[in-house]
Scaffold this motif. Structure first.
Motif, PDB file in Angstrom:
ATOM      1  N   ARG A  90       0.823  -1.206   0.000  1.00 13.06           N
ATOM      2  CA  ARG A  90       0.000   0.000   0.000  1.00 13.06           C
ATOM      3  C   ARG A  90       0.856   1.255   0.000  1.00 13.06           C
ATOM      4  O   ARG A  90       0.569   2.230  -0.680  1.00 13.06           O
ATOM      5  N   GLU A  91       1.891   1.190   0.791  1.00 12.76           N
ATOM      6  CA  GLU A  91       2.752   2.370   0.857  1.00 12.76           C
ATOM      7  C   GLU A  91       3.420   2.637  -0.484  1.00 12.76           C
ATOM      8  O   GLU A  91       3.547   3.785  -0.920  1.00 12.76           O
ATOM      9  N   ILE A  92       3.836   1.575  -1.107  1.00 11.69           N
ATOM     10  CA  ILE A  92       4.483   1.741  -2.411  1.00 11.69           C
ATOM     11  C   ILE A  92       3.516   2.336  -3.422  1.00 11.69           C
ATOM     12  O   ILE A  92       3.853   3.249  -4.183  1.00 11.69           O
ATOM     13  N   ILE A  93       2.321   1.818  -3.386  1.00 14.56           N
ATOM     14  CA  ILE A  93       1.320   2.332  -4.316  1.00 14.56           C
ATOM     15  C   ILE A  93       0.994   3.787  -4.001  1.00 14.56           C
ATOM     16  O   ILE A  93       0.821   4.621  -4.886  1.00 14.56           O
ATOM     17  N   LYS A  94       0.952   4.056  -2.742  1.00 16.06           N
ATOM     18  CA  LYS A  94       0.643   5.422  -2.340  1.00 16.06           C
ATOM     19  C   LYS A  94       1.716   6.383  -2.836  1.00 16.06           C
ATOM     20  O   LYS A  94       1.410   7.473  -3.348  1.00 16.06           O
ATOM     21  N   VAL A  95       2.945   5.967  -2.696  1.00 15.41           N
ATOM     22  CA  VAL A  95       4.043   6.808  -3.187  1.00 15.41           C
ATOM     23  C   VAL A  95       3.923   6.975  -4.698  1.00 15.41           C
ATOM     24  O   VAL A  95       4.082   8.078  -5.241  1.00 15.41           O
ATOM     25  N   GLU A  96       3.620   5.880  -5.339  1.00 11.72           N
ATOM     26  CA  GLU A  96       3.499   5.935  -6.797  1.00 11.72           C
ATOM     27  C   GLU A  96       2.389   6.899  -7.207  1.00 11.72           C
ATOM     28  O   GLU A  96       2.564   7.727  -8.113  1.00 11.72           O
ATOM     29  N   GLU A  97       1.297   6.771  -6.542  1.00  6.97           N
ATOM     30  CA  GLU A  97       0.180   7.658  -6.867  1.00  6.97           C
ATOM     31  C   GLU A  97       0.516   9.107  -6.580  1.00  6.97           C
ATOM     32  O   GLU A  97       0.146  10.015  -7.323  1.00  6.97           O
ATOM     33  N   SER A  98       1.215   9.289  -5.489  1.00  2.14           N
ATOM     34  CA  SER A  98       1.573  10.648  -5.118  1.00  2.14           C
ATOM     35  C   SER A  98       2.461  11.282  -6.176  1.00  2.14           C
ATOM     36  O   SER A  98       2.232  12.422  -6.605  1.00  2.14           O
ATOM     37  N   VAL A  99       3.434  10.528  -6.615  1.00  2.00           N
ATOM     38  CA  VAL A  99       4.342  11.069  -7.626  1.00  2.00           C
ATOM     39  C   VAL A  99       3.627  11.231  -8.959  1.00  2.00           C
ATOM     40  O   VAL A  99       3.819  12.214  -9.676  1.00  2.00           O
ATOM     41  N   GLU A 100       2.769  10.271  -9.243  1.00  6.07           N
ATOM     42  CA  GLU A 100       2.029  10.347 -10.508  1.00  6.07           C
ATOM     43  C   GLU A 100       1.071  11.538 -10.532  1.00  6.07           C
ATOM     44  O   GLU A 100       0.722  12.042 -11.596  1.00  6.07           O
ATOM     45  N   SER A 101       0.657  11.921  -9.359  1.00  6.93           N
ATOM     46  CA  SER A 101      -0.316  13.012  -9.314  1.00  6.93           C
ATOM     47  C   SER A 101       0.338  14.378  -9.478  1.00  6.93           C
ATOM     48  O   SER A 101      -0.357  15.383  -9.582  1.00  6.93           O
ATOM     49  N   GLU A 102       1.636  14.385  -9.455  1.00 16.01           N
ATOM     50  CA  GLU A 102       2.307  15.661  -9.659  1.00 16.01           C
ATOM     51  C   GLU A 102       2.033  16.168 -11.071  1.00 16.01           C
ATOM     52  O   GLU A 102       1.732  15.385 -11.974  1.00 16.01           O
ATOM     53  N   PRO A 103       2.156  17.455 -11.236  1.00 15.20           N
ATOM     54  CA  PRO A 103       1.940  18.001 -12.582  1.00 15.20           C
ATOM     55  C   PRO A 103       2.889  17.368 -13.583  1.00 15.20           C
ATOM     56  O   PRO A 103       4.037  17.041 -13.262  1.00 15.20           O
ATOM     57  N   GLU A 104       2.377  17.200 -14.738  1.00 16.61           N
ATOM     58  CA  GLU A 104       3.166  16.537 -15.769  1.00 16.61           C
ATOM     59  C   GLU A 104       4.370  17.393 -16.179  1.00 16.61           C
ATOM     60  O   GLU A 104       4.306  18.627 -16.176  1.00 16.61           O
ATOM     61  N   GLU A 105       5.413  16.697 -16.532  1.00 17.38           N
ATOM     62  CA  GLU A 105       6.583  17.415 -17.001  1.00 17.38           C
ATOM     63  C   GLU A 105       6.268  18.149 -18.303  1.00 17.38           C
ATOM     64  O   GLU A 105       5.403  17.741 -19.070  1.00 17.38           O
ATOM     65  N   ARG A 106       7.004  19.194 -18.492  1.00 13.73           N
ATOM     66  CA  ARG A 106       6.778  19.987 -19.697  1.00 13.73           C
ATOM     67  C   ARG A 106       7.685  19.498 -20.822  1.00 13.73           C
ATOM     68  O   ARG A 106       8.824  19.100 -20.592  1.00 13.73           O
ATOM     69  N   LEU A 107       7.148  19.554 -21.969  1.00 14.03           N
ATOM     70  CA  LEU A 107       7.968  19.307 -23.158  1.00 14.03           C
ATOM     71  C   LEU A 107       7.829  20.559 -24.009  1.00 14.03           C
ATOM     72  O   LEU A 107       6.994  20.653 -24.896  1.00 14.03           O
ATOM     73  N   ASP A 108       8.643  21.488 -23.661  1.00 12.06           N
ATOM     74  CA  ASP A 108       8.502  22.812 -24.250  1.00 12.06           C
ATOM     75  C   ASP A 108       9.641  23.063 -25.216  1.00 12.06           C
ATOM     76  O   ASP A 108      10.814  23.107 -24.841  1.00 12.06           O
ATOM     77  N   PHE A 109       9.285  23.224 -26.448  1.00  6.29           N
ATOM     78  CA  PHE A 109      10.303  23.403 -27.476  1.00  6.29           C
ATOM     79  C   PHE A 109      10.741  24.868 -27.606  1.00  6.29           C
ATOM     80  O   PHE A 109      11.605  25.179 -28.386  1.00  6.29           O
ATOM     81  N   ASP A 110      10.098  25.709 -26.866  1.00  3.68           N
ATOM     82  CA  ASP A 110      10.395  27.129 -27.035  1.00  3.68           C
ATOM     83  C   ASP A 110      11.145  27.735 -25.858  1.00  3.68           C
ATOM     84  O   ASP A 110      11.953  28.631 -26.004  1.00  3.68           O
TER      85      ASP A 110
END
Length: 875
Positions: free
Chosen positions: A573-593
DNA sequence: GCCTCAGGGCCATAC
DNA sequence: GTATGGCCCTGAGGC
């Protein structure tokens, strides 16, 4: 792990029982009663169930989880024993004495004694159940075999109680005992029936139906229904209820449970305790409609008799027929036709008593896509999936799902669809080829469950059908509940429909139309709630196998349940919780500019690289860098890892960062098997990769992704595999070797158990996953070499984490003759000494030197800048 | 050969 | 014009 187990195990020692709850005790008196003179470490676990439960059982899986948990918590030693008491006394729950003394242990006792022969410790667990009426008894003996590799396997056997099994302590004679059969083994296969004529069925009743009355009719023929039915066993599992049909229908004289309700009040919470209690509905059982055998001997082909129908003894269509024949209703109108009603009307009539549709409250029309629901929701779900519809909830600040009723269901299709999923509708039930008719073969389909039930005995099928979907409750596989069984469940402690704390991400990959948005989902959407994207490309004939409708369009990912009563071990559960927590962070940017060269500090581009191409490189490398930071955050949130020495943390991350990056790519790309997904809206395909000289890498990633997809790679797999990759205890210079190894083994074991018990439709899934690791490592090595081949300095900041890790790679190459003049702290501790499995990727010194030249050409500066990492950086 | 039942399709109606 | 939902068709599998 069930809440009850979990809670009882979380509190060591004696605890105060409150109401109907599971308590754990360490009762020396009990120990002395059970211990036949041996000096064994004894752990007592008491499971208390209220009155009127004719029996209660613990599934083998629960037993195993219990053992595992006890072992992990250090409470169960080798050569120890565990006494599991399952209390089901005649006392009323609320009147139950507060202390569990030995006098109360009148219902059942289970004893597990342990003798450890050399490399294996064999733990026999017996569960004895008493009805208090006397009579023959049997024992269920389960051997938990802890192998040398740490895995725990189980074997089951049934034998007469009169001769205690070797290694067991004597059971107290407590009257009639019944035998239940374990249905699943650790490899997910059904065990052969042993000894008894019938096997039980597990029926999951979502806790949302707490107010639904569940009528349980006996399995026997109607004529004997009232006198010789098999009792029902009830256990709790992760907020769900499991009804375990007693296997012994031959000799027991116990009174059948005819009707009981699952009440909200029965789901008690006491701090971390969560207790399930089933209360009998009637002292005098309501009339029971005999449940018609679904298969075989009686040739009754009624639709499954829902509990409410069973209760409606005078129902026109499901009359209280005590004969073996029954009124058969078919849409063909061949039998039981009223003459004027259409066949469909007759058909629908069968379900009139079923209760409301669990989604909108309308009338249930039948079993559709995994649950009993109304025609409207059936059609809605079909259209949504078939047409890849995208909805959005327009509530400004949603805190819960919109109310979905028969009148309001049209207002918010987004919430309606989420509710469909939450209640257990399965997208894989939608056929991609749109063929009509036939039996549905999607995993978890009722047909497959019936087949499984038949294969394991047949009688439980009746039970399954009886208990199926009370009042439109979604059903789950009767045997070996799927990990995403919780899709159909909601909170066990509340009737709150949903919450929007977690989200279902339905992300479009289309560039123009791909508006990523979220559909609110429930935090209660059930354990293992992850609608694997791979499911949408099921290889099964009836599933949406070759559909292109789904996989390129959307990914439906529900969060794995992480609340307290999730049915999985704490570590998982803890592992999943950590995973979810990190996954819930804002997505990384792929900014070409935005990533301009001035930020990099090196403005000189290679002569054959245009500014446009450089922008692409910068964006991609910056994306990778952001991902690495996320990986670091993830690792430091993990249990065990966060407690390691910083040097160890660095060493472990150095070792696997590229593997984790690649695995992350694969994970994100599961819905897009022909493209590697960079962000939710941007992908790279082979053609694009070819232009960038990364064809080999992308091709390898794609193949890996497709493999994982075929294996139905889910969130739990992903999270555990990452930990597995991270926690490599064999690294040279690693200080906390034992802790790292233990944690890896623990997670490995959990993943194996999870796959064995919950992913039976993917044979040898755990092994298949492990087999993919070398391929993943080859891929990651390819990625690193690609990065080394490129001179990254024009594109990447010198103090980027990616640069640092690449530099540490260089230092960890054996025989490196020309170490950089300055290295960042990441590499300082183990430079030139640490060897990893990746270091075994042989490279010539010249190759390494040449490839790294570009990386390290600004080493002095980078070293200075990067040194901040040691104190304030990600590590 | 009939029945079951859970898929899909059709089409009138609602929005 | 599109979504909805009630009704019916279909066909593999079971008996």
């Amino acid at each position: 792990m069930s809440a009850s187990f979990q809670c009882s195990l979380s509190d060591s020692g004696r605890s105060e029982p409150k109401g109907n709850e599971v308590v754990e005790t360490n009762n020396d008196d009990l120990s002395s009663l059970q211990d036949s003179g041996t000096k064994l470490d004894t752990t007592h676990v008491t499971i208390q169930l209220p009155e009127s439960m004719q029996g209660n059982s613990i599934s083998q899986q629960k037993m195993q989880e219990l053992i595992v948990h006890l072992s992990q918590s250090g409470q169960l030693k080798d050569d120890g024993k565990i006494i599991i008491e399952v209390k089901g006394t005649q006392e009323k729950p609320k009147e139950r004495p507060s202390e569990g003394n030995s006098d109360e242990i009148s219902a059942q006792q289970s004893v597990c004694s342990v003798k450890a022969p050399q490399t294996h410790s064999i733990k026999y667990v017996t569960v004895q159940q008493a009805s208090g009426t006397g009579g023959p008894s049997n024992l269920q003996k389960t051997a938990f075999i802890k192998a040398a590799n740490g895995s725990i396997q189980t074997k089951s056997d049934t034998h007469n109680q009169s001769v205690p099994a070797q290694g067991q302590t004597e059971h107290k004679g407590l009257g009639t005992t019944g035998t239940y059969h374990i249905l699943t083994s650790t490899n997910g296969q059904h065990l052969q029936q042993s000894g008894q004529a019938q096997q039980p069925a597990y029926i999951l009743i979502p806790a949302t139906q707490q107010t639904q009355q569940i009528n349980v009719a006996p399995l026997n023929s109607p004529s004997t229904a009232s006198s010789s039915s098999a009792p029902i066993r009830v256990v709790n599992q992760g907020g769900q209820h499991i009804i375990l049909q007693h296997a012994n229908n031959s000799s027991t004289t116990s009174t059948p449970i005819s009707s009981f309700s699952l009440k909200t009040a029965s789901m008690l919470k006491d701090g971390e305790r969560s207790v399930v209690v089933l209360q009998q509905q009637h002292q005098n059982p309501a009339p029971i409609v005999p449940v018609r055998p679904f298969v075989q001997q009686h040739n009754n082909r009624l639709p499954p008799a829902p509990p409410a129908i069973a209760a409606a003894a005078t129902s026109a269509t499901f009359s209280a027929n005590t004969s073996t024949s029954s009124v058969r209703v078919s849409r063909g109108g061949s039998l039981g036709s009223s003459g004027k009603e259409s066949s469909w009307q007759q058909y629908v009539k069968q379900f009139e008593k079923l209760g409301p549709c669990p989604i909108c409250g309308d009338k249930i029309s039948g079993y559709h896509y995994g649950i009993f629901c109304c025609e409207s929701c059936k059609g809605f779900f079909k259209r949504t999936v078939q047409n890849s519809k995208r909805y959005a909830c327009h509530m400004a600040t949603p805190s819960s799902l919109c109310d979905i009723t028969a009148t309001s269901r049209k207002k918010c299709p987004a919430c309606r669809f989420v509710k469909c999923l939450e209640k257990g509708m399965r997208m894989e039930a939608i056929r991609s080829d749109r063929t009509r008719g036939g039996r549905s073969m999607y995993p978890g389909s009722r047909y497959l469950r019936q087949l499984a039930a038949r294969a394991s005995g047949g009688s439980e099928v009746k039970c399954e059908l009886k208990g199926t979907s009370a009042g439109g409750v979604s059903t789950l596989p009767a045997i070996a509940p799927l990990p995403n069984a919780g899709v159909s469940t909601t909170s066990s402690t509340t009737n709150e429909p949903f919450s929007k704390i977690d989200s279902v991400h339905i992300m479009s990959l289309g560039v123009s139309s791909g508006v990523a948005y979220e559909i609110p989902a429930s935090e209660d959407v059930g354990g293992g709630v992850y609608l694997d994207p791979a499911v949408l490309e099921d290889t099964g004939g009836s599933g949406p196998a070759s559909s292109s409708t789904f996989h390129d369009e959307s990914i439906y990912r529900l969060p794995v349940r992480t609340q307290e009563n999730i049915d999985m071990p704490k570590i998982l559960r803890e592992i999943i919780k950590v995973e979810e927590s990190v996954e819930s962070e804002p997505e990384e940017r792929l900014d070409f500019d935005s990533t301009d060269a001035s930020q990099i500090g090196v403005s000189t581009l290679p002569p054959n690289v245009t500014e446009e191409e450089a922008a692409v490189y910068r964006a991609l490398l910056n994306l990778a860098d952001q991902r690495l930071y996320r990986i670091v955050r993830w690792s430091r949130a993990l249990p065990v890892f966060s407690n390691l020495d910083t040097d160890d943390q660095i060493l472990l991350l150095q070792n696997c960062w590229a593997d984790l990056l690649c695995l992350d790519c694969c994970w994100k790309s599961l819905p897009t098997p022909t493209e590697i997904r960079l962000t939710s809206t941007k992908c790279i395909n082979l053609d694009a990769a070819r232009e960038m000289g990364a064809e080999g890498l992308v091709d390898s990633l794609l193949r890996l992704t497709q493999d994982l997809k075929r294996l139905r790679f889910g969130l739990i797999d992903f999270a555990c595999l990452k930990v597995f990759l991270l926690m490599q205890g064999e690294l040279v210079n690693l200080k906390a070797v034992r802790q790292v190894k233990q944690f890896q083994e623990c997670v490995s074991q959990l993943l194996m158990d999870y796959n064995a018990t919950s992913c039976a439709d993917v044979p040898n899934k755990f092994t298949e996953l492990l087999v993919r690791i070398p391929e993943l490592q080859r891929t990651s090595a390819m990625a690193r070499e690609l990065l080394v081949d490129k001179d990254l300095s024009p594109y990447l900041s010198a103090n980027s984490l990616l640069m640092e890790l690449l530099r540490s790679d260089f230092h960890r190459q054996p025989g490196n003759l020309v170490p950089p003049t300055s290295v960042g702290p990441v590499a300082m501790d183990t430079s030139g000494q640490a060897t990893t499995f990746l270091a075994s990727q042989h490279r010539t010194e010249d190759d390494v030197d040449g490839r790294h030249r570009g990386v390290f050409q600004t080493g002095d500066t980078m070293g200075t800048e990067a040194s901040s990492y040691s104190t304030s950086g990600p590590l």
